[in-house]
Scaffold this active site. Sequence first.
Site, PDB file in Angstrom:
ATOM      1  CG  ASP A  93      36.615  29.019  36.782  1.00 42.97           C
ATOM      2  OD1 ASP A  93      36.645  27.799  37.052  1.00 42.97           O
ATOM      3  OD2 ASP A  93      35.928  29.493  35.853  1.00 42.97           O
ATOM      4  CD  GLU A 105      33.282  30.257  38.181  1.00 43.93           C
ATOM      5  OE1 GLU A 105      33.396  29.381  37.303  1.00 43.93           O
ATOM      6  OE2 GLU A 105      33.775  30.154  39.324  1.00 43.93           O
ATOM      7  CE  LYS A 140      32.474  29.656  33.510  1.00 44.69           C
ATOM      8  NZ  LYS A 140      32.941  28.259  33.642  1.00 44.69           N
TER       9      LYS A 140
END
Length: 247
Positions: free
Chosen positions: A81, A112, A114
């Site tokens: 990401d 990442e 999220k």
Amino acid sequence: MTKNPQPIPDTTWLRDAFMDVQEELVLKLRRASRSIEHAPSVGSVNEEHWISVFRAYLPNRYEVNSGFVIDSLGARSEQIDLIIYDRHFTPTLLDQQNHRYIPAEAVYAVFESKPHLDKSYLEYAGQKAASVRKLHRTSVSIAHAGGKFAPKEPFPILAGIVAARASWTDGLGKSFAGNLPSSGDETLNCGCALEHGAFDDFEGSVNVTPRNGALVYFLFRLLARLQSVGTVPAIDWAAYAKILNST
């Protein structure tokens, strides 16, 4: 003659300004989750918000994008990401629209993005980190006026996770600590859950800071860590050139 008293330091305005930055990002992520029904689209929008924040606070020597990390042996990471990588010495390779392929030697950190932190997302982020850390990295000597600098030993690649909040009732408490990947290639070194705080292991053990000001605290701690490792190693471009002659 009476000397003028020294002014009393006042950091309140600066702290409040930093907290406003955090609240603005919270609102953006919340707005995305409410207004976009398609889950992958929400994730993409959230990634862009986080990328914008990282770019705003990291110096220009660092670039931040999503993409894949590759090595001179032809291996490739999973899609990442947010990748923090060198932009001064290292080009990205094979770019196609938003798909970037970044040499492993250029990578400082991977994250990442999220919607929240829970056990499954922490494990997932750890697996993504491992796919980067397992890649081969080259390092060659650097010529200078007096001779050559020895090849630099590649530094450990940082890994982390960012989200709007934590899913546990105690936030970044015992439940979080018990599920945080903290060994081997899947270790997560730092992260931020905007509504609950931030964490890092930069001093040997996991340090958690509360919600107020957590975003900018996390970014400044990350920046200090990046400064401490210096520049990336010099890539052995000849090793990448050999790919063209392989059968």
